[in-house]
Design a protein around this motif. Structure first.
Motif, PDB file in Angstrom:
ATOM      1  N   LYS A   1     -35.824   4.321  31.968  1.00  0.00           N
ATOM      2  CA  LYS A   1     -36.955   3.725  31.226  1.00  0.00           C
ATOM      3  C   LYS A   1     -36.872   2.213  31.167  1.00  0.00           C
TER       4      LYS A   1
ATOM      5  N   THR B   1     -32.538   8.821  18.220  1.00  0.00           N
ATOM      6  CA  THR B   1     -31.436   8.281  17.418  1.00  0.00           C
ATOM      7  C   THR B   1     -31.963   7.687  16.111  1.00  0.00           C
TER       8      THR B   1
ATOM      9  N   GLU C   1     -28.152   4.998  22.939  1.00  0.00           N
ATOM     10  CA  GLU C   1     -27.995   4.105  24.084  1.00  0.00           C
ATOM     11  C   GLU C   1     -26.644   3.420  23.964  1.00  0.00           C
TER      12      GLU C   1
ATOM     13  N   ASP D   1     -31.405   1.350  20.380  1.00  0.00           N
ATOM     14  CA  ASP D   1     -32.130   2.392  19.649  1.00  0.00           C
ATOM     15  C   ASP D   1     -32.674   1.837  18.340  1.00  0.00           C
TER      16      ASP D   1
HETATM   17  N1  HSE Z   1     -31.325   6.830  23.102  1.00  0.00           N
HETATM   18  C1  HSE Z   1     -32.470   7.631  23.346  1.00  0.00           C
HETATM   19  C2  HSE Z   1     -32.900   8.278  22.039  1.00  0.00           C
HETATM   20  C3  HSE Z   1     -32.149   8.654  24.407  1.00  0.00           C
HETATM   21  O1  HSE Z   1     -32.139   8.255  21.070  1.00  0.00           O
HETATM   22  O2  HSE Z   1     -34.008   8.776  21.963  1.00  0.00           O
HETATM   23  C4  HSE Z   1     -33.309   9.175  25.144  1.00  0.00           C
HETATM   24  O3  HSE Z   1     -34.015   8.212  25.851  1.00  0.00           O
END
Ligand code: HSE
Length: 474
Positions: free
Chosen positions: A143, A199, A228, A234
């Motif tokens: 992304k 998250t 992340e 996040d």
């Molecule tokens: N770090 C991201 C989340 C993972 O917490 O949604 C998925 O993209």
């Protein structure tokens, strides 16, 4: 598989032998016999959480996938710097499948599709561009790369005549890219509001339910394995903004300048704010919001107070949800796990299946990467945040002295900000009190100016917390 085809032949026994329907059916049948069946070779770069999930879906559901594609889908190579650690997949890959050199995947003439699941920017970009140049179709979950450098990649896919797909980049297992590219393609998208970071949603849920501090809730969230690296991405809204920018490119058919997407994280939210929000009838969520304003778009990620009976207010833990409105379809909702090995693997495999179907049919994918044949390369105009008009929640920390409330409301009145409701709670240990208020709709630039003046007052002891309100007009 043959079993199903025999049933279909039984169904057609009434047709004359020379029927074109039967001819087609028999040739389809012949194409699917084990001897003649095509094989689609997949190369995976990155065998971490999502890579292992993708492998697990492909192997566990091999038979279903073969039936859905009409060809065998085989993982021919897997590249990762760590090829020793056991990823815990039920069917272990053959050791010969592994390599530590991504070029072994990219340059393998037998490989049809390169699946980039290593993450990061520079190396991933290099590998994707090189794979396309080598004639490989590319599937990615990256992304950050797509949101920040996507245009170069979309252009290169077009130039090389290869397919680029990225269902797993937004919303984990939720098929939101497919919904935007095909399911809703008859609509003008009017608005999108999403909980796109699992998250942060988990942290806010923990803080609300267990009265945890932000720091303790972050630790619990990181332990889930969704965060992340670093988790700052996040909690500061960057990850959700990446996902919003990708969705917006498809929804609105053009480039989005990622730097123009406003982002503010959940770091300043306290359990007190969550409690006060509840007293006013709201929940706090980190929302990614895009709206079509006609000649420009709203694009923003920030904590939002949303009425507690709103559908998005009831999305908890690490779940994601996206609320999309189209001019003909009206409101639609997509809900599911936005991260994790299995849901994200499911999304990657949906792209592999879609591509494999095109390869079986021997034609290039009919749906372009952004769902538009000629997306606008000129970045779509985004409304400056200062021009936003919405309602606000303020939590001012002030000394409990006579006249404080009237000084604060005087500043708000001077800036044309009308108060809807106020709560003042008892003194805390330091002698300051939280003055909590909800406003009617106001302009962001006036709100910022008012808060600057309020925070400059001698009686104000801490920075004022500001949370925008969404989902009703106060
Ligand atoms: N770090 C991201 C989340 C993972 O917490 O949604 C998925 O993209």
């Amino acid at each position: 598989m043959f079993h199903d085809y025999e049933k279909r032949i039984d169904f057609f026994v009434g047709y004359p032998v020379e029927s074109p329907i039967l001819e087609n059916l028999f040739s389809e049948f012949a194409g699917l016999s084990e001897d003649h069946m095509k094989q689609i070779n997949v190369g995976i770069i990155g065998f971490g959480t999502v890579g292992a999930g993708t492998y697990e879906v492909l192997t566990t559901n091999r038979e279903i996938i073969t039936n859905r594609v009409g060809a065998r889908v085989v993982v021919r190579r897997i590249a990762d710097l760590d090829i020793e650690t056991d990823r815990g997949v039920p069917e272990k890959p053959d050791p010969e499948v592994f390599t530590t050199n991504a070029m072994d995947v990219i340059l393998d003439p037998e490989i049809d599709v390169v699946v980039e699941l290593m993450g990061g920017l520079d190396k991933a970009r290099e590998f994707i561009l090189k794979a396309m140049e080598s004639g490989k179709h590319v599937i990615t979950a990256n992304k950050a790369l797509l949101a920040e450098f996507g245009w170069e990649i979309y252009r290169e896919a077009e130039r090389c005549g290869v397919t680029l797909a990225f269902e797993a980049s937004v919303g984990g297992g939720i098929p939101i890219i497919g919904a935007l590219k095909t399911g809703l393609s008859g609509n003008r998208i009017q608005s999108c509001m999403g909980i796109l970071n699992g998250t942060s949603n988990y942290i806010l849920t923990k803080m609300a339910r267990e009265n945890l501090s932000f720091e303790t809730a972050v630790e619990a969230a990181v332990a889930l394995g969704f965060a992340e690296d670093p988790p700052t991405l996040d909690v500061d809204g960057t990850d959700a903004a990446h996902k919003l920018a990708i969705m917006m490119s498809i929804a609105f058919g053009g480039a989005i300048d990622f730097d123009q997407v406003f982002r503010e994280g959940i770091v300043a939210i306290t359990p007190d704010d969550i409690r006060f929000a509840r007293e006013f009838g709201y929940h706090i969520k980190l929302l990614a919001i895009a709206k079509d304003l006609g000649n420009k778009l709203e694009a923003r990620v920030h904590p939002v107070m949303i009425p507690k009976n709103h559908i998005l207010a009831n999305v908890h833990e690490a779940f994601n949800a996206i609320f999309l409105e189209g001019d003909f379809v009206g409101p639609t909702l997509y809900y599911g796990l936005g991260a994790g090995r299995k849901p994200t693997g499911s999304a990657v495999v949906s792209d592999i299946i879609s591509l494999a179907r095109d390869l079986v049919a021997e034609k290039r994918g009919m749906v372009p990467p952004l769902g538009h044949v000629h997306p606008s390369e000129t970045a779509i105009s985004i409304q400056p945040m200062d021009e936003l008009i919405t309602s606000y929640y303020f939590r001012v920390s002030a000394l409990d002295t006579p006249g404080v409330l009237s000084t604060i409301s005087g500043i708000l009145a001077q800036k044309g900000i009308s108060i809807y409701s106020v709560i003042q709670k008892g003194r805390d240990r330091k002698g300051s009190v939280p003055i909590v208020m909800l406003t009617h709709e106001a302009r962001e630039s006036e709100v910022r100016e008012a808060i600057r003046l309020i925070d400059d007052l001698d009686v104000v002891t801490d920075k004022t917390v500001v949370i925008r309100v969404e989902g009703n007009n106060l």
